[in-house]
Design a protein around this motif. Sequence first.
Motif, PDB file in Angstrom:
ATOM      1  N   ILE C  14      -3.614  27.102 -61.958  1.00 39.39           N
ATOM      2  CA  ILE C  14      -4.710  27.225 -60.996  1.00 39.39           C
ATOM      3  C   ILE C  14      -5.896  26.352 -61.385  1.00 39.39           C
ATOM      4  O   ILE C  14      -6.597  25.823 -60.554  1.00 39.39           O
ATOM      5  CB  ILE C  14      -5.144  28.705 -60.937  1.00 39.39           C
ATOM      6  CG1 ILE C  14      -4.179  29.488 -60.083  1.00 39.39           C
ATOM      7  CG2 ILE C  14      -6.542  28.855 -60.431  1.00 39.39           C
ATOM      8  CD1 ILE C  14      -4.606  30.924 -59.920  1.00 39.39           C
ATOM      9  N   THR C 492      -3.738  31.838 -64.044  1.00 34.69           N
ATOM     10  CA  THR C 492      -2.512  31.604 -63.294  1.00 34.69           C
ATOM     11  C   THR C 492      -1.590  32.814 -63.383  1.00 34.69           C
ATOM     12  O   THR C 492      -0.991  33.222 -62.383  1.00 34.69           O
ATOM     13  CB  THR C 492      -1.820  30.348 -63.841  1.00 34.69           C
ATOM     14  OG1 THR C 492      -2.758  29.279 -63.860  1.00 34.69           O
ATOM     15  CG2 THR C 492      -0.625  29.958 -62.996  1.00 34.69           C
ATOM     16  N   ALA C 495      -2.723  35.620 -61.190  1.00 35.96           N
ATOM     17  CA  ALA C 495      -2.440  35.278 -59.793  1.00 35.96           C
ATOM     18  C   ALA C 495      -0.964  35.484 -59.484  1.00 35.96           C
ATOM     19  O   ALA C 495      -0.598  35.980 -58.417  1.00 35.96           O
ATOM     20  CB  ALA C 495      -2.844  33.841 -59.513  1.00 35.96           C
ATOM     21  N   VAL C 506       0.440  31.835 -54.949  1.00 38.77           N
ATOM     22  CA  VAL C 506      -0.556  31.550 -55.978  1.00 38.77           C
ATOM     23  C   VAL C 506      -1.606  30.562 -55.470  1.00 38.77           C
ATOM     24  O   VAL C 506      -2.791  30.703 -55.764  1.00 38.77           O
ATOM     25  CB  VAL C 506       0.143  31.013 -57.257  1.00 38.77           C
ATOM     26  CG1 VAL C 506      -0.860  30.424 -58.237  1.00 38.77           C
ATOM     27  CG2 VAL C 506       0.936  32.123 -57.926  1.00 38.77           C
ATOM     28  N   ILE C 509      -4.604  32.198 -53.875  1.00 36.91           N
ATOM     29  CA  ILE C 509      -5.279  33.243 -54.643  1.00 36.91           C
ATOM     30  C   ILE C 509      -6.387  32.593 -55.457  1.00 36.91           C
ATOM     31  O   ILE C 509      -6.159  31.599 -56.136  1.00 36.91           O
ATOM     32  CB  ILE C 509      -4.291  33.974 -55.576  1.00 36.91           C
ATOM     33  CG1 ILE C 509      -3.271  34.738 -54.741  1.00 36.91           C
ATOM     34  CG2 ILE C 509      -5.040  34.906 -56.523  1.00 36.91           C
ATOM     35  CD1 ILE C 509      -2.249  35.506 -55.541  1.00 36.91           C
ATOM     36  N   ARG C 510      -7.560  33.177 -55.341  1.00 38.62           N
ATOM     37  CA  ARG C 510      -8.670  32.671 -56.137  1.00 38.62           C
ATOM     38  C   ARG C 510      -8.999  33.683 -57.225  1.00 38.62           C
ATOM     39  O   ARG C 510      -9.206  34.843 -56.962  1.00 38.62           O
ATOM     40  CB  ARG C 510      -9.899  32.425 -55.261  1.00 38.62           C
ATOM     41  CG  ARG C 510     -10.968  31.646 -56.004  1.00 38.62           C
ATOM     42  CD  ARG C 510     -12.083  31.170 -55.114  1.00 38.62           C
ATOM     43  NE  ARG C 510     -11.787  29.957 -54.378  1.00 38.62           N
ATOM     44  CZ  ARG C 510     -11.632  28.757 -54.913  1.00 38.62           C
ATOM     45  NH1 ARG C 510     -11.696  28.584 -56.213  1.00 38.62           N
ATOM     46  NH2 ARG C 510     -11.395  27.709 -54.157  1.00 38.62           N
TER      47      ARG C 510
END
Lengths: 296, 142, 810
Positions: C14, C492, C495, C506, C509-510
């Motif tokens: 992420i 990550t 998530a 993923v 997703i924040r």
Amino acid sequence: MAIAHQFEYVKPPTLREAVRILARYGARARALAGGTDLVGLISDGMVAPETVVDIKGIPGLDRIELKNGVLSIGALVTFSDLRESPIVARKFPVVREMTGWVASVGIRNRATIVGNLCSAVPCCDSGAVLLVYDAEVLVAGPAGKRKVPLRDWFLGPRKTVLKRGEIATGVTVALPKQKHGACFVKLRRYEGEDLAQASVTVLALAGNSYRISFGSVAPRPIAAERVEALLDGQPLSEDLIQKAVRLVPEEIAPITDIRATKEYRRHMVGVMLERGLRAAVGRLAGTGPEYGTSLI
Amino acid sequence: MEVEPSDILLDVLRDELGVKSPKIGCERGDCGACTVLLDGKSVRTCLILAIEVDGCEITTVEGLSRAGLTPLQQSFLKHDSFQCGFCAPGIVLSATELLGKNPHPSEAEVKEAIAGNLCRCTGYKPIIEAVLAVSSKPARRL
Amino acid sequence: MTQLKVVGGSPSRIDGLDKITGAANYVDDLAFGPDLLHAEVVESPHAHALIKSIDTSAAEKVPGVVRVVTGKDFPYRFGLYMQDRLIFPTDRVRFVGEQVAAVVARDAKIAKRAAKLVKVVYKELKPVLDLTEALREDAVLVHPDLGKYPRCPWFFPQAGTNLAHFRKTRKGDVEQGFKEADVILEDTYTVPRYAHCAIEPHAIVGLYDLAGRLTLWSASQSPYTQRHVFAQALAPLGLTHKDIRVVTPYVGGGFGGKAGVSMEIIGAALAMMVKGHPVKVRWSRAQEFYNTYQRQGVIARIKLGAKKDGTITAIEHSLHWDAGGYVEYGANVVNAVGLSATGPYRVPNVKIDSVCVYTNLPPGGPYRGFGYSEFHFGLESHLDRLARKLGMDPVEFRRKNAIREGDTLAYGAKMNPSGLHEAIDRVAAEIRWGQRESPKDPNKVIGKGFACFWKAPAMPPNASSSAFIKFNEDGSLNISASGMEIGQGYLTVMAQIAAEVLTVPVSRIRIEPPDTDRNAYEWQTVGSHVTWGCGNAVKAAALDVRGKMFEVVERALGLSRDTLYLEDEKVKCRARPDFELPFKDFVISGIQTPHGNFIGGPILGSGVFMPEFTSALSDPETSQGGHPNVHYTVGAAAAILEVDKQTGRMRVLKAVLAVDVGKAVHPGLVKGQVVGGLVQGLATVLYEDIRYDLKGKLLNANFTDYKIPTAEDLPDEIVPIIIEVAQPDGPFGARGVGEHTMIPAAAMVANAVEDAVGLRVKRLPITAEKVALELHGIHYDDVKGSYMGLCFAGEPESYAFRTTGAKKRK
């Protein structure tokens, strides 16, 4: 990170002007080329010049030229310039070999070989390597120009023969007339960037004569004259190599510090001399390991 | 802009110009976190006075990414090459310089190019793999 | 068992894009405007001294100086497990480099210049720089007031001595155990201190605003614990947790060094003194080395007994730790080892004494491995030697004694499920154990070395995690939790866990580094536990969200919640195959009924994870009765090492490490931990060599002379092996991994060196210099010079252990 010490900065457009300023300020001024030594020293508070004289504006100091068997390296030539020079690669491969073990690319892109000679640190790699050649440092000063044989250049840790107002403008290296092979071996604590704990440079000349230098095992790079004399005129044999190795403790005066013990330096100079001799002689015969191969 | 002679380039980039990708890691030129490209060559900005670069061109990762990610950056992303990321800007630039001079480096040449950039997290393998993957030679399993 | 769709895959990190574009911000990158003040610390040149006077008058007069602060402005104690530290000492300094004052100024240059003008008068005291001296009856005391310090109840300092804490574990009867042994081996091993060397130095910015709100931006692994420690330390000034906010952006490497509170307290304190102005304290690399936590040095004596069939019968393991001038965190390292210094083996009779000793060196604290990296060197070296004494193959010896699920641990609790045998077998196969290899070069020999490892998170019994999940109008979601992304890939993995439950990919997703005002609580990102602990909280939050989604669909549309499921970011119904409700259509707006009204509203979920089964209460004399460790992660590792007999240079041709992670949520990240951890571990045995002079000054506080690996210093080949024996109480069976991958490195190299050249090194590091000299008849310790790596310069065998602790001064 901040340098607390305040100073003046000048960038003279000519050599003459640079000499004039350095003569005027003497020890209160410092010449700046790559800065990888000087800026760190000022930052650490080890030196506090009033004036920093940036010589990067002076024309003509950035050339590498081979003329009449003499290589001229200007004061602004960086280690990367040397590393990438086809002339150096072809004619002085051991100099190129040395550059690969000096610091890292980002430092080599700025650090100059002449600056390295002027820093005169005991672990100076370029001083050790150039000592096996007939090399001279070119100096300009208020009294005019002069040439200093490299063998006379270093006075001790961080001390050269430069007088007030003088500046090194380059170094010349004579290409040996005979066929030759050479080898530079640098003792480090690992494969990554490190200051030399010891170094050995061997220049093997056709006709069984040698020029050998040891670095970082005395206050300045030294010529291994006793070893050279022992080997002179004789074909290299196992027995002769071992005799040479046994002379090592007489040639060097290593110290114990946080980087290495004197016992290890002494032992390793022997090992490096042995392997360096074999590699240099091999390269002279055209069969040695490629330049840049680590022998230890 | 105006600088004092004693202003270090790294500090001027970060504090006066707001360019934050070159990092302060060791202040001695040992770690490479402060690396930028100065007229295309990688340098340690912690050992350069700001005044010295008058008239020169400086490239940082922000500059590289302006036109979109370079193939090298995309390769770093694909290989999940970085962990904490603090060494990343310096390594991206050192590797960018390498590929500019030598589009087909060997593994040894890649290691030499980034040997001055310290990384404590990754053990370097995924970084080396990513550079080799864009070097037109098939990446070896490391 | 349903097929997992996201967990077990390796999606792109992420935070990858942030980090390769330069977008990632670390504390020193944050902008605070022209009002930002800078601090420079004044440091003690002495290892142990009374502070007679501090004259700040000259410094205060420098134009641009705002404030000069000393200990008398802040006589408040702090500490994680014991409050033995002051923000600035008031009466005495306890290590070279300790802060005694700070100058706050308009810019960094002014602060530096003014700091040089602060005059401190010291009266030097005899420093405690030798562990044998430290525990003598007439020893100089580092902490004369030790008895007065508040501490957690499971720590046992001995007032009137330098013994800060001890952990005694007794199981069975070691005397009897040794009687049953056919072979006994006893010896001593020494491990020096080590430095974390995260590339980002510690940094903190503090702002005590005009409304009385204190905000800290900190490069920390532990925002909530930092807030708690700040609240403790600043309570006398009227601040409580509500008034303090800690914001932690990306962290440039932690390795334990950015856990707890070390230099950050200075930022908090200085902020209080310059109300209304932000002030930054940023450590130099040198300060990173000498004024943050270090990995403690230890001298360990091991006595191990086994029957001739290889069954271990007893272990006696005494460890004396050079813990430094303050042990508020480091005492827990000593504690953790005291419970687990059997290693991952079934040992019926156990006697462990782990003793935490105050010395006048920098404070020891958490470092990847938390004491286990330290003790495995001796233990795994010793196991090899006992095996050879038995005439048994060292891998077979380990296999025979390897711990299994359900076995009784040293402190009486039971071992969790684990695949140690599988790890041993797969590593042995990969390394071609038993096959000797010969290099062509006559100067070189090749040896192989093996080691097992284990580690449990060392946490208080109430170290908990929590998480919130909320949606956005486009059906994407935000996870709010307070684990820290220190490079390991935590963002990550969280998530992925949410993605698996909620089917939101993923990429939609924040989750970001936390802020204690906005994010749900997490104890600390340490101990390799957040995949497990915070992962459980995130999973619980996701399940909560799912339950709420089903509830609202049932209420609004009459579909029974038992028939509902999630797929492709939609709610679907098994009884009505044509039904699908995309998340974005209702997670904020609610579901509209045919009457026109809306049911529901924003979907939110929360989850909490508390290891309710753990307890630190136990018999202080035996450590029996508690359940202090949640579970162990185990594994095995081996190396093929080429040694040049002339130069001593060692090259790792191949390193293999197998670790049982229960379930690899992200196999790529697990492999990243194996490669990175092995390289860091190998550095501690081959290259890193911390040097103090005999007065306690650190001589190599820089990367020039404290060597961490570059890209040129890697094993030719590293093979990570993932083992998955599920952790029943972990999210999708996952267990933590992170520290473990460096733990076996030192011992496996030491064992490989003995295999290659017959040299047994019992004191780290094992450098080329040491090997070359020893092979040529020179004992390295005789010639190394007046340096030390920990508070003991003598030969390991000469150290006299006192297992009952120090004697009190009369």
